[in-house]
Design a protein around this motif. Sequence first.
Motif, PDB file in Angstrom:
ATOM      1  N   ILE A   1       0.845  -1.196   0.000  1.00 31.83           N
ATOM      2  CA  ILE A   1       0.000   0.000   0.000  1.00 31.83           C
ATOM      3  C   ILE A   1       0.879   1.244   0.000  1.00 31.83           C
ATOM      4  N   GLN A   2       0.252   2.400  -0.186  1.00 30.62           N
ATOM      5  CA  GLN A   2       0.959   3.671  -0.129  1.00 30.62           C
ATOM      6  C   GLN A   2       0.865   4.243   1.281  1.00 30.62           C
ATOM      7  N   GLU A   3       1.881   4.998   1.636  1.00 39.11           N
ATOM      8  CA  GLU A   3       1.881   5.669   2.936  1.00 39.11           C
ATOM      9  C   GLU A   3       0.607   6.490   3.092  1.00 39.11           C
ATOM     10  N   GLY A   4       0.019   6.420   4.281  1.00 44.94           N
ATOM     11  CA  GLY A   4      -1.207   7.151   4.546  1.00 44.94           C
ATOM     12  C   GLY A   4      -2.457   6.314   4.375  1.00 44.94           C
ATOM     13  N   GLU A   5      -2.368   5.242   3.625  1.00 45.49           N
ATOM     14  CA  GLU A   5      -3.517   4.355   3.441  1.00 45.49           C
ATOM     15  C   GLU A   5      -3.671   3.440   4.657  1.00 45.49           C
ATOM     16  N   ASN A   6      -4.837   2.820   4.733  1.00 48.68           N
ATOM     17  CA  ASN A   6      -5.084   1.840   5.785  1.00 48.68           C
ATOM     18  C   ASN A   6      -4.741   0.441   5.297  1.00 48.68           C
ATOM     19  N   ALA A   7      -4.288  -0.398   6.213  1.00 48.21           N
ATOM     20  CA  ALA A   7      -3.956  -1.784   5.885  1.00 48.21           C
ATOM     21  C   ALA A   7      -4.802  -2.702   6.745  1.00 48.21           C
ATOM     22  N   THR A   8      -5.424  -3.679   6.119  1.00 50.95           N
ATOM     23  CA  THR A   8      -6.232  -4.659   6.846  1.00 50.95           C
ATOM     24  C   THR A   8      -5.710  -6.057   6.580  1.00 50.95           C
ATOM     25  N   MET A   9      -5.466  -6.778   7.660  1.00 53.58           N
ATOM     26  CA  MET A   9      -5.014  -8.155   7.569  1.00 53.58           C
ATOM     27  C   MET A   9      -5.996  -9.033   8.335  1.00 53.58           C
TER      28      MET A   9
ATOM     29  N   ARG B   1       4.412  -8.216  15.291  1.00 53.39           N
ATOM     30  CA  ARG B   1       5.111  -7.676  14.131  1.00 53.39           C
ATOM     31  C   ARG B   1       6.536  -8.199  14.141  1.00 53.39           C
ATOM     32  N   GLN B   2       7.056  -8.473  12.942  1.00 59.75           N
ATOM     33  CA  GLN B   2       8.430  -8.934  12.809  1.00 59.75           C
ATOM     34  C   GLN B   2       9.085  -8.172  11.672  1.00 59.75           C
ATOM     35  N   ASN B   3      10.182  -7.502  11.995  1.00 58.53           N
ATOM     36  CA  ASN B   3      10.943  -6.761  10.991  1.00 58.53           C
ATOM     37  C   ASN B   3      12.078  -7.614  10.467  1.00 58.53           C
ATOM     38  N   SER B   4      12.131  -7.801   9.164  1.00 56.79           N
ATOM     39  CA  SER B   4      13.270  -8.429   8.476  1.00 56.79           C
ATOM     40  C   SER B   4      13.790  -9.674   9.171  1.00 56.79           C
ATOM     41  N   GLY B   5      12.905 -10.609   9.507  1.00 60.19           N
ATOM     42  CA  GLY B   5      13.333 -11.880  10.070  1.00 60.19           C
ATOM     43  C   GLY B   5      14.006 -11.783  11.420  1.00 60.19           C
ATOM     44  N   ARG B   6      13.676 -10.758  12.168  1.00 63.12           N
ATOM     45  CA  ARG B   6      14.236 -10.615  13.512  1.00 63.12           C
ATOM     46  C   ARG B   6      13.194 -11.029  14.547  1.00 63.12           C
TER      47      ARG B   6
ATOM     48  N   ALA C   1       7.534   2.959   8.114  1.00 63.64           N
ATOM     49  CA  ALA C   1       8.083   2.176   9.225  1.00 63.64           C
ATOM     50  C   ALA C   1       7.193   1.003   9.623  1.00 63.64           C
ATOM     51  N   ASP C   2       5.962   0.971   9.117  1.00 68.81           N
ATOM     52  CA  ASP C   2       5.069  -0.167   9.394  1.00 68.81           C
ATOM     53  C   ASP C   2       5.395  -1.371   8.522  1.00 68.81           C
ATOM     54  N   THR C   3       6.283  -1.193   7.557  1.00 69.28           N
ATOM     55  CA  THR C   3       6.685  -2.306   6.695  1.00 69.28           C
ATOM     56  C   THR C   3       7.282  -3.420   7.540  1.00 69.28           C
ATOM     57  N   ALA C   4       6.667  -4.597   7.479  1.00 66.94           N
ATOM     58  CA  ALA C   4       7.064  -5.715   8.330  1.00 66.94           C
ATOM     59  C   ALA C   4       6.156  -6.901   8.005  1.00 66.94           C
ATOM     60  N   SER C   5       6.436  -8.027   8.640  1.00 73.25           N
ATOM     61  CA  SER C   5       5.522  -9.169   8.608  1.00 73.25           C
ATOM     62  C   SER C   5       4.669  -9.148   9.865  1.00 73.25           C
TER      63      SER C   5
ATOM     64  N   THR D   1       1.392 -12.145   7.295  1.00 71.15           N
ATOM     65  CA  THR D   1       1.151 -11.259   6.152  1.00 71.15           C
ATOM     66  C   THR D   1       2.329 -10.308   6.052  1.00 71.15           C
ATOM     67  N   LEU D   2       2.926 -10.258   4.854  1.00 72.03           N
ATOM     68  CA  LEU D   2       4.031  -9.319   4.617  1.00 72.03           C
ATOM     69  C   LEU D   2       3.437  -8.002   4.120  1.00 72.03           C
ATOM     70  N   LEU D   3       3.567  -6.973   4.933  1.00 74.06           N
ATOM     71  CA  LEU D   3       3.049  -5.653   4.588  1.00 74.06           C
ATOM     72  C   LEU D   3       4.192  -4.761   4.116  1.00 74.06           C
ATOM     73  N   THR D   4       4.012  -4.177   2.941  1.00 81.03           N
ATOM     74  CA  THR D   4       4.966  -3.198   2.421  1.00 81.03           C
ATOM     75  C   THR D   4       4.248  -1.865   2.281  1.00 81.03           C
ATOM     76  N   VAL D   5       4.777  -0.845   2.941  1.00 89.79           N
ATOM     77  CA  VAL D   5       4.211   0.504   2.851  1.00 89.79           C
ATOM     78  C   VAL D   5       5.184   1.361   2.053  1.00 89.79           C
ATOM     79  N   ASN D   6       4.734   1.788   0.899  1.00 90.17           N
ATOM     80  CA  ASN D   6       5.588   2.561  -0.004  1.00 90.17           C
ATOM     81  C   ASN D   6       5.492   4.050   0.301  1.00 90.17           C
ATOM     82  N   PRO D   7       6.653   4.726   0.413  1.00 90.35           N
ATOM     83  CA  PRO D   7       6.641   6.169   0.733  1.00 90.35           C
ATOM     84  C   PRO D   7       6.151   7.014  -0.437  1.00 90.35           C
TER      85      PRO D   7
END
Lengths: 114, 113
Positions: free
Chosen positions: B13-21, B36-41, B82-86, B107-113
């Motif tokens: 999604i684009q920054e500012g939009e809502n994400a539903t999982m 939430r998990q960032n980059s396999g951590r 910064a919400d980009t994560a699994s 769910t892998l969420l990608t937030v595009n700036p």
Amino acid sequence: DAGVTQSPTHLIKTRGQQVTLRCSPKSGHDTVSWYQQALGQGPQFIFQYYEEEERQRGNFPDRFSGHQFPNYSSELNVNALLLGDSALYLCASSLLDRSSYEQYFGPGTRLTVT
Amino acid sequence: SQQGEEDPQALSIQEGENATMNCSYKTSINNLQWYRQNSGRGLVHLILIRSNEREKHSGRLRVTLDTSKKSSSLLITASRAADTASYFCATYNSGGSNYKLTFGKGTLLTVNP
């Protein structure tokens, strides 16, 4: 206040070898759980330790064993490593009476078996 | 074995939009948690909803639970890069000597700036 710590961060082993992973729980916590997370998957429960005893075990073979020390830290041992054991191993700590809703995870140990 | 299944597997999604999982599970639960998990951590606990609750809010997060359908949803409003994560749902099942969290596949969420 230190959170959950795990060591090492990364590890590369050869098939058939044995590995030991370590976890120090968050200060004040007495219960430690271990999870295995394969690439692209969610974590899977391996076992939980409380008072140095294994309290519950997931669906993992006996090659996976653990230990909890009097200071509540814990080790995960895996014998006779297989390629399929390559994964991120996560440790989570909690207080016994709050483990149902308050578990804190460490950063994980990434194990690669070649 | 995995208890739940998240849907979708990936979301961009684009920054500012809502994400539903969404998350579905199979057995009776005591509570359902989102991580939430960032980059396999390591996993970071976001929010917990008990089986007798239907909706819960925490900051930009809103979680709903429908025990009759054995499903939950996580809404992130006004998303940021910064919400980009699994994101994983995890259930704590009631009864017996069960002490484990059972996770979905995420769910892998990608937030595009």
